[in-house]
Design a protein around this motif. Structure first.
Motif, PDB file in Angstrom:
ATOM      1  N   PHE A  93      37.465  39.480  27.622  1.00 14.86           N
ATOM      2  CA  PHE A  93      37.632  40.589  26.691  1.00 14.86           C
ATOM      3  C   PHE A  93      38.054  41.893  27.368  1.00 14.86           C
ATOM      4  O   PHE A  93      38.364  42.864  26.679  1.00 14.86           O
ATOM      5  CB  PHE A  93      36.326  40.818  25.925  1.00 14.86           C
ATOM      6  N   ILE A  94      38.042  41.921  28.714  1.00 18.03           N
ATOM      7  CA  ILE A  94      38.437  43.125  29.457  1.00 18.03           C
ATOM      8  C   ILE A  94      39.646  42.780  30.318  1.00 18.03           C
ATOM      9  O   ILE A  94      39.524  42.052  31.299  1.00 18.03           O
ATOM     10  CB  ILE A  94      37.301  43.628  30.363  1.00 18.03           C
ATOM     11  N   PRO A  95      40.839  43.262  29.982  1.00 17.52           N
ATOM     12  CA  PRO A  95      42.027  42.942  30.767  1.00 17.52           C
ATOM     13  C   PRO A  95      41.903  43.433  32.215  1.00 17.52           C
ATOM     14  O   PRO A  95      41.300  44.481  32.476  1.00 17.52           O
ATOM     15  CB  PRO A  95      43.151  43.685  30.034  1.00 17.52           C
ATOM     16  N   ILE A  96      42.477  42.685  33.143  1.00 18.85           N
ATOM     17  CA  ILE A  96      42.386  43.062  34.556  1.00 18.85           C
ATOM     18  C   ILE A  96      43.127  44.365  34.830  1.00 18.85           C
ATOM     19  O   ILE A  96      42.862  45.028  35.846  1.00 18.85           O
ATOM     20  CB  ILE A  96      42.933  41.941  35.473  1.00 18.85           C
ATOM     21  N   GLN A  97      44.018  44.774  33.928  1.00 19.17           N
ATOM     22  CA  GLN A  97      44.697  46.058  34.117  1.00 19.17           C
ATOM     23  C   GLN A  97      43.717  47.219  33.958  1.00 19.17           C
ATOM     24  O   GLN A  97      43.930  48.302  34.500  1.00 19.17           O
ATOM     25  CB  GLN A  97      45.845  46.221  33.110  1.00 19.17           C
ATOM     26  N   LEU A  98      42.641  46.993  33.182  1.00 20.07           N
ATOM     27  CA  LEU A  98      41.640  48.041  32.975  1.00 20.07           C
ATOM     28  C   LEU A  98      40.531  47.971  34.016  1.00 20.07           C
ATOM     29  O   LEU A  98      40.145  48.993  34.592  1.00 20.07           O
ATOM     30  CB  LEU A  98      41.056  47.927  31.568  1.00 20.07           C
ATOM     31  N   ILE A  99      39.990  46.782  34.249  1.00 13.88           N
ATOM     32  CA  ILE A  99      38.993  46.581  35.298  1.00 13.88           C
ATOM     33  C   ILE A  99      39.402  45.330  36.074  1.00 13.88           C
ATOM     34  O   ILE A  99      39.234  44.209  35.581  1.00 13.88           O
ATOM     35  CB  ILE A  99      37.563  46.410  34.741  1.00 13.88           C
ATOM     36  N   PRO A 100      39.958  45.481  37.271  1.00 11.34           N
ATOM     37  CA  PRO A 100      40.335  44.313  38.071  1.00 11.34           C
ATOM     38  C   PRO A 100      39.149  43.396  38.306  1.00 11.34           C
ATOM     39  O   PRO A 100      37.990  43.837  38.312  1.00 11.34           O
ATOM     40  CB  PRO A 100      40.837  44.935  39.377  1.00 11.34           C
ATOM     41  N   ARG A 101      39.441  42.114  38.495  1.00 14.74           N
ATOM     42  CA  ARG A 101      38.381  41.105  38.597  1.00 14.74           C
ATOM     43  C   ARG A 101      37.351  41.466  39.676  1.00 14.74           C
ATOM     44  O   ARG A 101      36.141  41.367  39.435  1.00 14.74           O
ATOM     45  CB  ARG A 101      39.014  39.752  38.912  1.00 14.74           C
ATOM     46  N   ARG A 102      37.795  41.884  40.844  1.00 18.58           N
ATOM     47  CA  ARG A 102      36.841  42.205  41.901  1.00 18.58           C
ATOM     48  C   ARG A 102      35.951  43.369  41.502  1.00 18.58           C
ATOM     49  O   ARG A 102      34.742  43.357  41.748  1.00 18.58           O
ATOM     50  CB  ARG A 102      37.591  42.518  43.211  1.00 18.58           C
ATOM     51  N   ASP A 103      36.508  44.391  40.875  1.00 20.20           N
ATOM     52  CA  ASP A 103      35.705  45.520  40.407  1.00 20.20           C
ATOM     53  C   ASP A 103      34.691  45.068  39.363  1.00 20.20           C
ATOM     54  O   ASP A 103      33.533  45.512  39.360  1.00 20.20           O
ATOM     55  CB  ASP A 103      36.600  46.611  39.820  1.00 20.20           C
ATOM     56  N   SER A 106      25.658  30.770  37.833  1.00 19.91           N
ATOM     57  CA  SER A 106      24.480  31.611  37.642  1.00 19.91           C
ATOM     58  C   SER A 106      24.687  32.484  36.400  1.00 19.91           C
ATOM     59  O   SER A 106      25.823  32.638  35.912  1.00 19.91           O
ATOM     60  CB  SER A 106      24.263  32.508  38.858  1.00 19.91           C
ATOM     61  N   TYR A 107      23.605  33.055  35.897  1.00 23.17           N
ATOM     62  CA  TYR A 107      23.734  33.939  34.734  1.00 23.17           C
ATOM     63  C   TYR A 107      24.687  35.091  35.051  1.00 23.17           C
ATOM     64  O   TYR A 107      25.557  35.441  34.240  1.00 23.17           O
ATOM     65  CB  TYR A 107      22.370  34.474  34.316  1.00 23.17           C
ATOM     66  N   LYS A 108      24.541  35.692  36.239  1.00 27.52           N
ATOM     67  CA  LYS A 108      25.389  36.823  36.630  1.00 27.52           C
ATOM     68  C   LYS A 108      26.855  36.422  36.639  1.00 27.52           C
ATOM     69  O   LYS A 108      27.713  37.156  36.108  1.00 27.52           O
ATOM     70  CB  LYS A 108      24.960  37.322  38.007  1.00 27.52           C
ATOM     71  N   ASP A 109      27.172  35.284  37.219  1.00 22.49           N
ATOM     72  CA  ASP A 109      28.571  34.840  37.268  1.00 22.49           C
ATOM     73  C   ASP A 109      29.098  34.505  35.879  1.00 22.49           C
ATOM     74  O   ASP A 109      30.291  34.698  35.587  1.00 22.49           O
ATOM     75  CB  ASP A 109      28.706  33.624  38.185  1.00 22.49           C
ATOM     76  N   LEU A 110      28.214  34.015  35.019  1.00 23.11           N
ATOM     77  CA  LEU A 110      28.626  33.713  33.650  1.00 23.11           C
ATOM     78  C   LEU A 110      28.965  34.998  32.895  1.00 23.11           C
ATOM     79  O   LEU A 110      29.921  35.030  32.105  1.00 23.11           O
ATOM     80  CB  LEU A 110      27.525  32.935  32.935  1.00 23.11           C
ATOM     81  N   VAL A 111      28.205  36.066  33.128  1.00 20.22           N
ATOM     82  CA  VAL A 111      28.524  37.367  32.522  1.00 20.22           C
ATOM     83  C   VAL A 111      29.937  37.794  32.912  1.00 20.22           C
ATOM     84  O   VAL A 111      30.719  38.268  32.070  1.00 20.22           O
ATOM     85  CB  VAL A 111      27.498  38.444  32.939  1.00 20.22           C
ATOM     86  N   VAL A 112      30.284  37.633  34.171  1.00 16.80           N
ATOM     87  CA  VAL A 112      31.616  38.014  34.640  1.00 16.80           C
ATOM     88  C   VAL A 112      32.687  37.192  33.920  1.00 16.80           C
ATOM     89  O   VAL A 112      33.703  37.738  33.460  1.00 16.80           O
ATOM     90  CB  VAL A 112      31.730  37.827  36.167  1.00 16.80           C
ATOM     91  N   GLU A 113      32.472  35.877  33.802  1.00 14.88           N
ATOM     92  CA  GLU A 113      33.456  35.025  33.132  1.00 14.88           C
ATOM     93  C   GLU A 113      33.638  35.430  31.674  1.00 14.88           C
ATOM     94  O   GLU A 113      34.770  35.509  31.170  1.00 14.88           O
ATOM     95  CB  GLU A 113      33.040  33.560  33.222  1.00 14.88           C
ATOM     96  N   VAL A 114      32.535  35.689  30.990  1.00 15.03           N
ATOM     97  CA  VAL A 114      32.609  36.063  29.567  1.00 15.03           C
ATOM     98  C   VAL A 114      33.284  37.417  29.416  1.00 15.03           C
ATOM     99  O   VAL A 114      34.194  37.596  28.590  1.00 15.03           O
ATOM    100  CB  VAL A 114      31.201  36.066  28.939  1.00 15.03           C
ATOM    101  N   ALA A 115      32.865  38.396  30.215  1.00 14.93           N
ATOM    102  CA  ALA A 115      33.436  39.740  30.100  1.00 14.93           C
ATOM    103  C   ALA A 115      34.931  39.734  30.408  1.00 14.93           C
ATOM    104  O   ALA A 115      35.712  40.472  29.778  1.00 14.93           O
ATOM    105  CB  ALA A 115      32.700  40.702  31.030  1.00 14.93           C
ATOM    106  N   SER A 116      35.360  38.887  31.344  1.00 13.19           N
ATOM    107  CA  SER A 116      36.772  38.865  31.721  1.00 13.19           C
ATOM    108  C   SER A 116      37.662  38.359  30.594  1.00 13.19           C
ATOM    109  O   SER A 116      38.877  38.615  30.592  1.00 13.19           O
ATOM    110  CB  SER A 116      36.973  38.000  32.975  1.00 13.19           C
TER     111      SER A 116
END
Length: 489
Positions: A62-72, A50-60
């Motif tokens: 460029f945003i390390p999980i140490q800063l924003i964990p995947r679930r957050d 979905s578009y929403k899930d694609l946003v998460v994949e793209v953002a991840s």
């Protein structure tokens, strides 16, 4: 993933630092130090997202999980996009003659800005809450960005939002999306000038590092990397849905050549085009077309290498792209200059001081390799709106018509699919719809704007208007500090 300035003076910043910044301290714009390349296997695996899930994949990426964990990150994106009026967040109108229109305008303020703005504000609020601090956002807008920033941030305890828009150069709906928000953290100014005029004092505020630090000052224009980062998703989603990539799936998918997709973008500040160029560098075979109105600096740059402002900003029927300073082109120049910060610094400082620059021959050649352009008059906008209605019973906004003009006036390449970016709803530009001889029933939310109270402050044109506007904005910022001290924040 670390970030650097396009002018070479800053390296090694993380996503949180960049998120809370406007321009880099050296005056440049932040970019990732390296761009991830997507494999054909990854793209094919994303095709059913979905578009929403694609946003998460793209953002991840460029945003390390140490800063924003995947679930957050998943929760933040889901909350950000929860107010959109269609379940899929974006939609594709498949019209006659291969005309595919990617509708990016189903957010609260009915403009594509809502997609990246809502996510960016959620990221900001996430860090502000964790750190128990406040920040101040300043937005110089040509119309849509201001309303989107306000509606994304209104009522949030950790953010004050200051928006400056060009009085008389936005539509009634655009204006009311800004001036009818009466929340205490929203502050709106109407300036007697163009959007490029507004950029001058705002850029000086961000150049004052003491001011930036003391007020936690930041930008939500597409100067902010987070905005451009989320906009990468527009191009990847369009590619996955419209390129025909599914036809290359199967036993030979790993070696099959990816199909091309032409994406045509109405262009002003060049944030979307910068995103498209980055996506090309990520490995997607896009053919990009930047379409502009009579404010044609990008078209002249492509045509002759003349990166120079006209004497004045021309008011057109597509006011959100009435821009003569396409500031995100700095990101494009940096990418095409092999990340040479020193040369980009010299180029952009010359442009800022003289409002003109002739691209070096090699840079002009590189630009022509990855981007085409065209320019559309007001008559062309109206003609495109009428023809699209006559052939499809589909109403375009004037900005989307700037893109779709290309469909009706430029020959198609056999076997090459096209996507046209629709950046706003026609409901925001009803006067132009009527001028085209068409009708469009606005949603109830638009009709209700006329009944709401409004609030804004004026920035008058004076002999030394740029300095006076800067001082007025500084005084406003000072009131925030006084309020925070009195409340113990």
């Amino acid at each position: 993933m670390k970030y650097c300035s396009t002018r070479g003076g800053v390296q090694g910043w993380d996503f949180r630092d960049v998120l809370f910044s406007g321009y880099a301290p050296d005056g440049g714009m932040f970019m990732p130090e390296s761009v991830p390349v997507l494999s054909s296997e990854t793209l094919r695996g994303w095709r059913r997202l979905s578009y929403k899930d694609l946003v998460v994949e793209v953002a991840s990426l460029f945003i390390p999980i140490q800063l924003i964990p995947r679930r957050d990150l998943e929760v933040l994106v889901s909350e950000a996009l929860s107010t959109f009026s269609v379940p899929d967040i974006v939609t594709i109108a498949r019209l006659k003659g291969g005309l595919s229109v990617l509708e990016l305008f189903h957010g609260e303020t009915m403009a594509f800005k809502d997609l990246a703005m809502t996510c960016t504000v959620r990221f900001l609020n996430y860090f502000l809450q964790k750190e128990n601090r406040r920040a101040t956002v300043i937005v110089a807008t040509s119309g849509d960005t201001g309303g989107s920033a306000i509606h994304s941030a209104k009522g949030l305890h950790g953010l004050d939002v200051v928006v400056v828009y060009p009085r008389g150069r936005v539509t009634t709906v655009q204006e009311r999306h800004m001036t009818t928000c009466l929340e205490e953290n929203v502050h709106v100014f109407a300036a007697d000038g163009s959007s490029d005029d507004i950029d001058r004092p705002v850029r000086r505020l961000f150049a004052d590092q003491d001011l930036v630090k003391s007020h936690n000052l930041m930008s939500l224009n597409s100067v902010n990397w987070s905005r451009v980062m989320i906009q990468l998703t527009h191009f990847i989603y369009a590619y996955l849905q419209l390129s025909g990539i599914e036809q290359s799936e199967g036993d030979n998918a790993a070696t099959a050549q990816l199909p091309e997709l032409q994406v045509v973008v109405p262009t002003g500040g060049a944030g979307n085009i910068a995103a498209g160029v980055i996506v090309k560098q990520m490995g997607l075979p896009l053919k990009l077309v930047a379409m502009v109105n009579s404010n044609d600096i990008i078209h002249r740059t492509l045509s002759s290498g003349d990166f120079s402002m006209a004497a004045t900003v021309t008011q057109t029927l597509a006011p959100a792209i009435d821009i003569q300073d396409p500031y995100n082109m700095e990101r494009v120049f940096w990418l095409l200059s092999n990340r040479d910060g020193a040369s980009v610094k010299n180029m952009m400082e010359e442009f800022q001081h003289t409002h003109k620059h002739t691209l070096p021959e090699n840079l002009h050649h590189e630009l022509l390799e990855i981007l085409m352009s065209g320019t559309v008059t007001d008559d062309g906008i109206l003609e495109t709106m009428r023809r699209c209605w006559e052939e499809n019973s589909y109403v375009l906004c004037p900005h989307s018509a700037v893109a779709v003009w290309h469909h009706y006036n430029c020959p198609h390449t056999s076997g090459l699919n096209r996507c046209y970016i629709a950046t706003a709803s026609p409901a925001k530009f009803l006067a132009t719809v009527e001028r085209a001889g068409l009708t469009f029933d606005p949603p109830e939310a638009v009709l209700a704007l006329d009944k709401l109270a409004t609030r804004c402050e004026n920035l008058e044109r004076s002999a030394d208007w740029s300095k006076d506007w800067e001082e007025a904005l500084r005084r406003k910022l000072q009131t925030f500090n006084c309020t925070r001290r009195s409340s113990g924040v």
